[in-house]
Motif scaffolding. Sequence first.
Motif, PDB file in Angstrom:
ATOM      1  N   SER A 151      14.854  11.844  15.393  1.00  0.00           N
ATOM      2  CA  SER A 151      16.261  11.509  15.125  1.00  0.00           C
ATOM      3  C   SER A 151      16.471  10.022  15.349  1.00  0.00           C
ATOM      4  CB  SER A 151      17.178  12.326  16.030  1.00  0.00           C
ATOM      5  OG  SER A 151      17.202  11.778  17.324  1.00  0.00           O
ATOM      6  N   PRO A 152      17.503   9.443  14.749  1.00  0.00           N
ATOM      7  CA  PRO A 152      17.748   8.014  14.945  1.00  0.00           C
ATOM      8  C   PRO A 152      18.151   7.667  16.368  1.00  0.00           C
ATOM      9  CG  PRO A 152      19.399   8.978  13.478  1.00  0.00           C
ATOM     10  CD  PRO A 152      18.409  10.036  13.784  1.00  0.00           C
ATOM     11  N   THR A 153      18.442   8.667  17.178  1.00  0.00           N
ATOM     12  CA  THR A 153      18.808   8.395  18.576  1.00  0.00           C
ATOM     13  C   THR A 153      17.607   8.438  19.504  1.00  0.00           C
ATOM     14  OG1 THR A 153      19.305  10.728  18.964  1.00  0.00           O
ATOM     15  CG2 THR A 153      21.133   9.295  18.280  1.00  0.00           C
ATOM     16  N   PHE A 154      16.425   8.808  19.005  1.00  0.00           N
ATOM     17  CA  PHE A 154      15.261   8.956  19.881  1.00  0.00           C
ATOM     18  C   PHE A 154      14.884   7.652  20.581  1.00  0.00           C
ATOM     19  CE2 PHE A 154      10.694   8.643  20.629  1.00  0.00           C
ATOM     20  CZ  PHE A 154      10.508   9.717  21.484  1.00  0.00           C
ATOM     21  N   TRP A 155      14.668   6.586  19.809  1.00  0.00           N
ATOM     22  CA  TRP A 155      14.215   5.322  20.401  1.00  0.00           C
ATOM     23  C   TRP A 155      15.283   4.674  21.274  1.00  0.00           C
ATOM     24  CZ3 TRP A 155       9.309   4.920  20.772  1.00  0.00           C
ATOM     25  CH2 TRP A 155       8.487   5.501  19.808  1.00  0.00           C
ATOM     26  N   PRO A 156      16.545   4.653  20.865  1.00  0.00           N
ATOM     27  CA  PRO A 156      17.551   4.103  21.786  1.00  0.00           C
ATOM     28  C   PRO A 156      17.627   4.892  23.097  1.00  0.00           C
ATOM     29  CG  PRO A 156      18.453   4.213  19.574  1.00  0.00           C
ATOM     30  CD  PRO A 156      17.133   4.912  19.545  1.00  0.00           C
ATOM     31  N   ARG A 157      17.575   6.213  23.015  1.00  0.00           N
ATOM     32  CA  ARG A 157      17.628   7.017  24.242  1.00  0.00           C
ATOM     33  C   ARG A 157      16.395   6.786  25.109  1.00  0.00           C
ATOM     34  NH1 ARG A 157      20.095  12.735  22.052  1.00  0.00           N
ATOM     35  NH2 ARG A 157      22.244  11.981  21.858  1.00  0.00           N
ATOM     36  N   LEU A 158      15.242   6.618  24.484  1.00  0.00           N
ATOM     37  CA  LEU A 158      14.035   6.325  25.251  1.00  0.00           C
ATOM     38  C   LEU A 158      14.186   5.000  25.999  1.00  0.00           C
ATOM     39  CD1 LEU A 158      11.089   7.078  25.984  1.00  0.00           C
ATOM     40  CD2 LEU A 158      10.392   5.753  23.981  1.00  0.00           C
ATOM     41  N   ALA A 159      14.670   3.969  25.306  1.00  0.00           N
ATOM     42  CA  ALA A 159      14.867   2.660  25.940  1.00  0.00           C
ATOM     43  C   ALA A 159      15.905   2.736  27.058  1.00  0.00           C
ATOM     44  CB  ALA A 159      15.285   1.626  24.900  1.00  0.00           C
ATOM     45  N   ILE A 160      16.993   3.455  26.816  1.00  0.00           N
ATOM     46  CA  ILE A 160      18.043   3.591  27.832  1.00  0.00           C
ATOM     47  C   ILE A 160      17.511   4.361  29.035  1.00  0.00           C
ATOM     48  CG2 ILE A 160      20.298   4.630  28.316  1.00  0.00           C
ATOM     49  CD1 ILE A 160      20.940   4.097  25.284  1.00  0.00           C
ATOM     50  N   GLY A 161      16.751   5.407  28.777  1.00  0.00           N
ATOM     51  CA  GLY A 161      16.158   6.181  29.867  1.00  0.00           C
ATOM     52  C   GLY A 161      15.207   5.350  30.700  1.00  0.00           C
ATOM     53  N   LEU A 162      14.372   4.547  30.050  1.00  0.00           N
ATOM     54  CA  LEU A 162      13.453   3.669  30.781  1.00  0.00           C
ATOM     55  C   LEU A 162      14.214   2.624  31.593  1.00  0.00           C
ATOM     56  CD1 LEU A 162      10.631   3.187  28.126  1.00  0.00           C
ATOM     57  CD2 LEU A 162      10.546   4.542  30.230  1.00  0.00           C
ATOM     58  N   MET A 163      15.328   2.148  31.051  1.00  0.00           N
ATOM     59  CA  MET A 163      16.167   1.199  31.774  1.00  0.00           C
ATOM     60  C   MET A 163      16.713   1.851  33.044  1.00  0.00           C
ATOM     61  SD  MET A 163      19.368  -0.991  30.222  1.00  0.00           S
ATOM     62  CE  MET A 163      20.565   0.314  30.128  1.00  0.00           C
TER      63      MET A 163
END
Length: 186
Positions: A40-52
Amino acid sequence: MNPYGKLIACVPYLFVLAAAAALWRLTFDVTFDAQPGQLSPTFWPRLAIGLMAISALVEMARLALAKNGVSTIAGIGRTLERSGDDDTDDGDLQRRPLLLIGGVALTLGFAGLVTTLGFLPSTFIFLVVFMYLGGYRNHPVIWLSAVIGTLVFAIVFLKVVYVSLPRGTAPFDQVTQAVVDLLAKF
């Protein structure tokens, strides 16, 4: 370090956690049609936010568990609190404002030229100039690192994340096409 000092040291990380929570919430506002077998288009943003958020939590835990204001995670000592009689200003660190200005100018130049030159040539030039600007002078390593770094970015963006990179204008778009054709063979 007393508990109050540790709490004060955690304040910036609390802001990072709050920003992560707000950004995570924004990802639920993204509307899209689910494609089978596609991220989904939210996968990479959520991954980055989660890592943050995880990074902020790890730093807060490190601060909370540090004894006497010193943390030695990974063998790196870091003083969390300075004594009141310490008059040194960052010890041996040198201030190099011209280097900072050069780095900012280089980054702005990259942003301005990426649509004309294309992502891949711009990235290659950026990496080479950045290493020379930083004072590194092993020429074969600089050029090889720039080639490898550019190819790694191309693979990540084109094959993993599926991002459309700026191709540039003619004749620079042919460089991007050559790399895309090369990666299509693998």
